[in-house]
Design a protein around this motif. Structure first.
Motif, PDB file in Angstrom:
ATOM      1  N   PHE C  34       3.993  -9.973  -9.334  1.00  0.00           N
ATOM      2  CA  PHE C  34       4.483  -8.579 -10.818  1.00  0.00           C
ATOM      3  C   PHE C  34       2.583  -8.020 -11.259  1.00  0.00           C
ATOM      4  N   GLY C  35       3.020  -7.079  -9.796  1.00  0.00           N
ATOM      5  CA  GLY C  35       2.126  -6.223  -9.453  1.00  0.00           C
ATOM      6  C   GLY C  35       1.975  -4.928 -10.334  1.00  0.00           C
ATOM      7  N   LEU C  36       1.883  -4.314 -11.963  1.00  0.00           N
ATOM      8  CA  LEU C  36       1.834  -3.381 -11.930  1.00  0.00           C
ATOM      9  C   LEU C  36       1.495  -1.963 -12.182  1.00  0.00           C
ATOM     10  N   ALA C  37       0.064  -2.197 -11.300  1.00  0.00           N
ATOM     11  CA  ALA C  37      -0.785  -0.455 -10.663  1.00  0.00           C
ATOM     12  C   ALA C  37      -1.686  -1.283 -10.231  1.00  0.00           C
ATOM     13  N   CYS C  38      -2.709  -0.139 -10.026  1.00  0.00           N
ATOM     14  CA  CYS C  38      -3.510  -0.461  -9.324  1.00  0.00           C
ATOM     15  C   CYS C  38      -4.646  -2.089  -8.647  1.00  0.00           C
ATOM     16  N   CYS C  39      -4.072  -2.838  -9.495  1.00  0.00           N
ATOM     17  CA  CYS C  39      -4.620  -4.364  -9.518  1.00  0.00           C
ATOM     18  C   CYS C  39      -3.934  -5.046  -8.077  1.00  0.00           C
ATOM     19  N   ALA C  40      -2.092  -4.409  -8.936  1.00  0.00           N
ATOM     20  CA  ALA C  40      -1.478  -4.792  -7.359  1.00  0.00           C
ATOM     21  C   ALA C  40      -1.422  -4.831  -6.168  1.00  0.00           C
ATOM     22  N   ILE C  41      -2.499  -3.159  -5.812  1.00  0.00           N
ATOM     23  CA  ILE C  41      -2.697  -3.097  -4.348  1.00  0.00           C
ATOM     24  C   ILE C  41      -3.751  -4.292  -3.739  1.00  0.00           C
ATOM     25  N   GLU C  42      -4.539  -4.301  -4.451  1.00  0.00           N
ATOM     26  CA  GLU C  42      -6.061  -5.980  -4.918  1.00  0.00           C
ATOM     27  C   GLU C  42      -4.721  -6.709  -4.207  1.00  0.00           C
ATOM     28  N   MET C  43      -3.668  -7.311  -4.952  1.00  0.00           N
ATOM     29  CA  MET C  43      -3.695  -7.997  -4.766  1.00  0.00           C
ATOM     30  C   MET C  43      -2.301  -8.419  -3.654  1.00  0.00           C
ATOM     31  N   MET C  44      -1.681  -7.674  -3.044  1.00  0.00           N
ATOM     32  CA  MET C  44      -1.435  -6.700  -1.998  1.00  0.00           C
ATOM     33  C   MET C  44      -2.661  -7.305  -0.430  1.00  0.00           C
ATOM     34  N   SER C  45      -3.923  -6.866  -1.251  1.00  0.00           N
ATOM     35  CA  SER C  45      -5.127  -6.706   0.292  1.00  0.00           C
ATOM     36  C   SER C  45      -4.941  -8.381   0.372  1.00  0.00           C
ATOM     37  N   ALA C  46      -4.736  -9.024  -0.877  1.00  0.00           N
ATOM     38  CA  ALA C  46      -5.457 -10.225  -0.571  1.00  0.00           C
ATOM     39  C   ALA C  46      -4.369 -11.285  -0.274  1.00  0.00           C
ATOM     40  N   GLN C  47      -2.895 -10.398  -0.202  1.00  0.00           N
ATOM     41  CA  GLN C  47      -2.134 -11.593   0.474  1.00  0.00           C
ATOM     42  C   GLN C  47      -1.784 -11.367   1.589  1.00  0.00           C
ATOM     43  N   SER C  48      -2.226 -10.084   2.113  1.00  0.00           N
ATOM     44  CA  SER C  48      -2.127  -9.297   3.731  1.00  0.00           C
ATOM     45  C   SER C  48      -3.734  -9.924   4.642  1.00  0.00           C
ATOM     46  N   ALA C  49      -3.984  -9.626   6.076  1.00  0.00           N
ATOM     47  CA  ALA C  49      -4.717 -10.411   6.943  1.00  0.00           C
ATOM     48  C   ALA C  49      -5.417 -10.885   7.082  1.00  0.00           C
ATOM     49  N   HIS C  50      -6.602 -10.067   6.094  1.00  0.00           N
ATOM     50  CA  HIS C  50      -7.994  -9.318   6.303  1.00  0.00           C
ATOM     51  C   HIS C  50      -8.104 -10.792   5.379  1.00  0.00           C
ATOM     52  N   TYR C  51      -7.571 -10.502   4.221  1.00  0.00           N
ATOM     53  CA  TYR C  51      -8.406 -12.212   2.717  1.00  0.00           C
ATOM     54  C   TYR C  51      -6.995 -12.779   2.804  1.00  0.00           C
ATOM     55  N   ASP C  52      -6.794 -14.279   3.176  1.00  0.00           N
ATOM     56  CA  ASP C  52      -5.770 -14.304   3.610  1.00  0.00           C
ATOM     57  C   ASP C  52      -5.552 -15.118   2.107  1.00  0.00           C
ATOM     58  N   MET C  53      -4.759 -15.240   1.215  1.00  0.00           N
ATOM     59  CA  MET C  53      -4.629 -15.755   0.600  1.00  0.00           C
ATOM     60  C   MET C  53      -3.150 -16.839   0.716  1.00  0.00           C
ATOM     61  N   SER C  54      -2.839 -16.780   2.105  1.00  0.00           N
ATOM     62  CA  SER C  54      -1.691 -17.607   2.837  1.00  0.00           C
ATOM     63  C   SER C  54      -2.317 -19.268   2.712  1.00  0.00           C
ATOM     64  N   ARG C  55      -3.279 -19.443   2.638  1.00  0.00           N
ATOM     65  CA  ARG C  55      -4.453 -20.616   3.878  1.00  0.00           C
ATOM     66  C   ARG C  55      -4.265 -21.341   2.315  1.00  0.00           C
ATOM     67  N   PHE C  56      -4.283 -20.874   1.482  1.00  0.00           N
ATOM     68  CA  PHE C  56      -4.675 -21.310  -0.011  1.00  0.00           C
ATOM     69  C   PHE C  56      -3.136 -21.997  -0.639  1.00  0.00           C
ATOM     70  N   GLY C  57      -1.803 -21.559   0.319  1.00  0.00           N
ATOM     71  CA  GLY C  57      -0.806 -22.801  -0.158  1.00  0.00           C
ATOM     72  C   GLY C  57       0.151 -20.685  -0.525  1.00  0.00           C
ATOM     73  N   MET C  58      -0.419 -20.336  -1.035  1.00  0.00           N
ATOM     74  CA  MET C  58       0.368 -19.466  -1.350  1.00  0.00           C
ATOM     75  C   MET C  58       1.022 -18.553  -0.011  1.00  0.00           C
ATOM     76  N   GLU C  59       2.423 -18.637   0.445  1.00  0.00           N
ATOM     77  CA  GLU C  59       2.471 -17.966   1.449  1.00  0.00           C
ATOM     78  C   GLU C  59       3.625 -16.861   1.535  1.00  0.00           C
ATOM     79  N   LEU C  60       4.486 -17.230   0.086  1.00  0.00           N
ATOM     80  CA  LEU C  60       5.378 -15.473  -0.474  1.00  0.00           C
ATOM     81  C   LEU C  60       5.564 -15.735  -2.230  1.00  0.00           C
ATOM     82  N   MET C  61       5.537 -14.503  -1.749  1.00  0.00           N
ATOM     83  CA  MET C  61       5.735 -14.555  -3.507  1.00  0.00           C
ATOM     84  C   MET C  61       6.815 -13.903  -3.834  1.00  0.00           C
ATOM     85  N   ARG C  62       6.982 -14.772  -4.435  1.00  0.00           N
ATOM     86  CA  ARG C  62       9.135 -14.780  -4.978  1.00  0.00           C
ATOM     87  C   ARG C  62       9.217 -13.169  -6.266  1.00  0.00           C
TER      88      ARG C  62
END
Lengths: 409, 170, 162
Positions: C34-62
């Motif tokens: 549910f990314g709406l605006a600029c925060c969505a880009i930081e959410m995408m950055s958190a999901q990508s390789a540098h700050y990996d969110m999948s190590r906390f279990g959030m592997e995929l965004m449904r």
């Protein structure tokens, strides 16, 4: 709070073909929350099987009232809102607004500040194109592109954080120059980036450009002819991929762009593959500009001396009476602008970003209009998409490179 | 003013008797509402101003006549020139003829003008609101429309603002 | 202590049913896109390789709300988007949690005007607010871990009441 309302077909009768009215084609809603619409965009599709007969975009889900809110703030404070418009190109938005303010009040900018502005805006252009490349790959199911592109983007965001303290919404470019001088590590960081980036672009090209799956999905899709592009007000890489050589950095140079040598890629086919190639080539040319600007970076002050518009350094306030008074006036009231209006434009990664700034003799603007490129780039989208499959629609929308913050403001 | 722009300004002035002003190197021409379609067609066809860069309006409230200026910013790519046409309109029932037949960019921009200022474009094929939700009252970018400012909650007024805020139930 | 001494290294873990359920909920919490605006880009950055969110279990965004349990409202919510947000929240199955990411979702942020909800808790009930404009990816991950802690402390009795 408004409830969702049932929409009858009457509101759109003049936009869909008669086949929809007698039920032959299907009206489908590709809603505001969707993984492939880059942001909150709602598309009403009239489908004949898988083929799109008509497409009606519905925008306004991110309307923030930025233009009205900027009228209630002084010129310096309103700059904070310009970051949040096109959030992929924050430095560029700052630059467009600040150039408009400087043109209105006739403020000079020292050469070191101009060169720093060019370096940061071009780095921002690279960052914006990287997000486009990553999300386009994601839409076309090339998911590893997303991870590679964001890896490079992290390096650029580290440079922004070094310079201003913030990764994205920096407000580093201010009227009269830039906020403060860059630290010593800036040059090493940018040179490091310049060293590794060309090989990375080659890596992306090896992955995608001649890939038969990618080429199949992109070639001959979404044609945009030159006349239609000019009539719909399209600018930027979309216009250059349709055969018009118009780049504001070459045609109306600002901030010293005439000193730097770079080419502007122009292609003539006008399909999504041409737009992809234009943006990839722009990545290389932008890196050339960054390198030249860094080599030629002159020494000197980074902000204008005109104390009517630029606050004095803090060290002077304890010693000089005028500095104290200037500081006081600028912080409580702001600076006045003449009762006139001007239009200033820069070349953003999406096209011509123009600012129409109307002053009213006081410290707050009467009207700030941001002519954002994605608005007009999206208005030609229904024409480009007619007759294509839904999967092609996703590819065409990815190549349009829209940012919903730009469109809805 | 650019040398190449002078004959063009003279041609427009001869045909439409338009006043012009210059500020910081920009040229603004004042055109009457019923002449705007002809002026844009003249500039596009005879003087090769192919691109309409911006179409917007400025509100000069509380000055009532003219209250709005509709602004058409034109760019010539082949000659690298720019000129701005301004149409002064009065405050009650402002209307301007549509220019969608000349430039298709006006399809969405005039909808935005209707939505934000209430300036109707006569003859527009699709006059609906574009940015605000359906059924909105009023036109946000007019100067007399309130900003909708909510008082910030500090410690001294925390409770009274808290009572007024519509929190969501489950 | 007694039972662990008796069982020793047999590979058996004792816990309560609540602990089991809460552990499984936190370790595979799927966020809804549910990314709406600029925060969505930081959410995408958190999901990508540098700050990996999948190590906390959030592997995929449904993308579908029916298949997710955490809604990260990333960005400003305008008055036109409000009903859409509420409808998507209603479509998510229980148990569900909401993170309001960024200043605009928490309190309206920079935009104090007619077009933006002053805080997304006017539309949906929020569990964790993450401050920042946009919050750094590490701040978002801290917010996610705070939700995990809240979930670990949840008892069945509270959930049965709602």
């Amino acid at each position: 709070m408004a409830q969702l309302e049932e929409v009858s077909l009457d509101k759109f009768k003049h936009l869909v073909s008669e086949r929809a009215l007698n039920g032959e084609t299907m009206l489908l809603n590709m809603g505001p929350q969707h993984p492939s619409t880059h942001g909150v965009l709602r598309l009403l599709l009239e489908l004949d099987g898988e083929i799109v007969v008509n497409c009606i975009p519905d925008i306004g889900f991110l309307h923030t009232g930025i233009e009205k809110n900027m009228e209630a703030k002084t010129y310096q404070k309103a700059e904070v809102m310009t970051d949040r418009l096109d959030y992929m190109n924050t430095m560029g938005n700052n630059l467009a607004y600040v150039m408009a303010v400087e043109k209105l009040v006739d403020l000079d900018v020292p050469p070191r500040a101009q060169a720093l502005r060019v370096i940061l805006v071009e780095l921002q252009r690279i960052a914006s194109h990287l997000v486009w490349l990553g999300t386009s790959g994601l839409d076309l199911a090339a998911m590893s592109m997303f991870l590679y592109c964001f890896r490079e983007r992290e390096q650029i965001l580290d440079i922004f954080e070094l310079v201003s303290g913030q990764r994205m919404m920096t407000t580093y470019i201010r009227p009269g120059g830039v906020w403060r001088d860059v630290p010593v590590e800036f040059e090493t960081a940018v040179r490091e980036f310049i060293k590794i980036f060309p090989k990375r672009i080659d890596e992306y090209e090896r992955l995608l450009t001649k890939n038969p799956l990618f080429v199949d999905r992109m070639v001959d899709i979404g044609h945009l002819s030159k006349e239609m592009a000019l009539s719909y007000g399209v600018t930027g890489p979309m216009l250059r991929a349709s055969g018009v050589d118009w780049d504001l950095r070459k045609a109306r140079p600002y901030m010293g762009y005439e000193q730097y040598e770079f080419d502007v890629p122009v292609l003539y086919e006008g399909d999504t593959y041409a737009r992809y190639l234009v943006r990839i080539e722009e990545l290389r040319q932008t890196l050339r500009i960054v390198e030249q600007a860094l080599n030629k970076l002159p020494l000197g002050p980074v902000r204008s001396d005109n104390r009517k518009f630029v606050p004095p350094p803090r060290s002077e306030i304890g010693v000089s009476m005028e500095a104290l008074i200037h500081h006081f006036k600028l912080w409580t009231e702001g600076f006045p602008a003449p009762n006139a209006d001007i239009y200033a434009a820069v070349e953003s990664p999406r096209g011509e970003l123009g600012v129409l700034l109307a002053g009213d003799g006081g410290p707050k603007p009467r009207r700030v209009h941001m002519r954002t490129p994605s608005f007009d780039n999206l208005s030609v989208f229904p024409e480009m998409v007619k007759g294509h499959l839904v999967a092609d629609l996703v590819a065409i929308l990815a190549s349009t490179d829209i940012v919903l913050g730009d469109i809805d403001r | 003013m650019d040398k190449k722009l002078e004959p063009i300004i003279k041609a427009v002035q001869n045909k439409f008797s338009a006043a012009f002003e210059e500020f910081r190197g920009e040229v603004h021409l004042f055109i009457e509402p019923d002449q705007i379609v002809d002026a844009l067609t003249l500039l596009r066809d005879e003087h090769s101003f192919e691109l309409l860069s911006a179409l917007t309006a400025v509100d000069y409230h509380p000055q009532t006549s003219p209250r709005f200026h509709v602004i058409y910013q034109m760019t010539s790519i082949s000659k690298n020139l720019s000129v701005q046409l301004r149409v002064p309109l009065s405050g009650d029932n402002p209307k301007v003829p549509t220019v969608t037949r000349v430039f298709s960019m006006a399809l969405w921009r005039e909808r935005e003008l209707l939505d934000m200022f209430g300036i109707e474009a006569e003859g527009h094929p699709d006059p609906r609101r574009i940015l605000m939700p359906e059924g909105t009252d009023g036109y946000p970018l007019r100067r007399d429309f309130p900003l909708g400012y909510e008082e910030p909650q500090f410690t001294f007024n925390f409770d009274e603002i808290d009572l007024g805020k519509p929190y969501a139930k489950e | 202590m007694g039972i662990e001494q008796k069982l020793g290294n047999m590979g058996v873990v004792t816990t309560s049913l609540e602990g089991m359920v809460n552990w499984s909920r936190t370790n595979a919490m799927w966020p809804m896109l549910f990314g709406l605006a600029c925060c969505a880009i930081e959410m995408m950055s958190a999901q990508s390789a540098h700050y990996d969110m999948s190590r906390f279990g959030m592997e995929l965004m449904r993308a579908s709300p029916r298949q997710s349990d955490l809604m990260i409202v990333a960005g400003r919510v305008s008055k036109k988007m409000g009903p859409v947000l509420r409808r998507l929240y209603d479509q998510m199955p229980e148990p569900k949690w909401v993170i309001a990411m960024g200043d605009c979702a928490s309190c309206g942020g920079v935009f104090n005007n007619y077009a933006i909800y002053q805080g997304v808790d006017e539309v949906v009930p929020v569990d964790v607010f993450v401050a920042g404009c946009p919050p750094r990816p590490e701040a978002l991950i801290h917010g996610v871990l705070t939700v995990h802690e809240k979930v670990k402390g949840q008892k069945f009795a509270d959930l049965a009441k709602t």
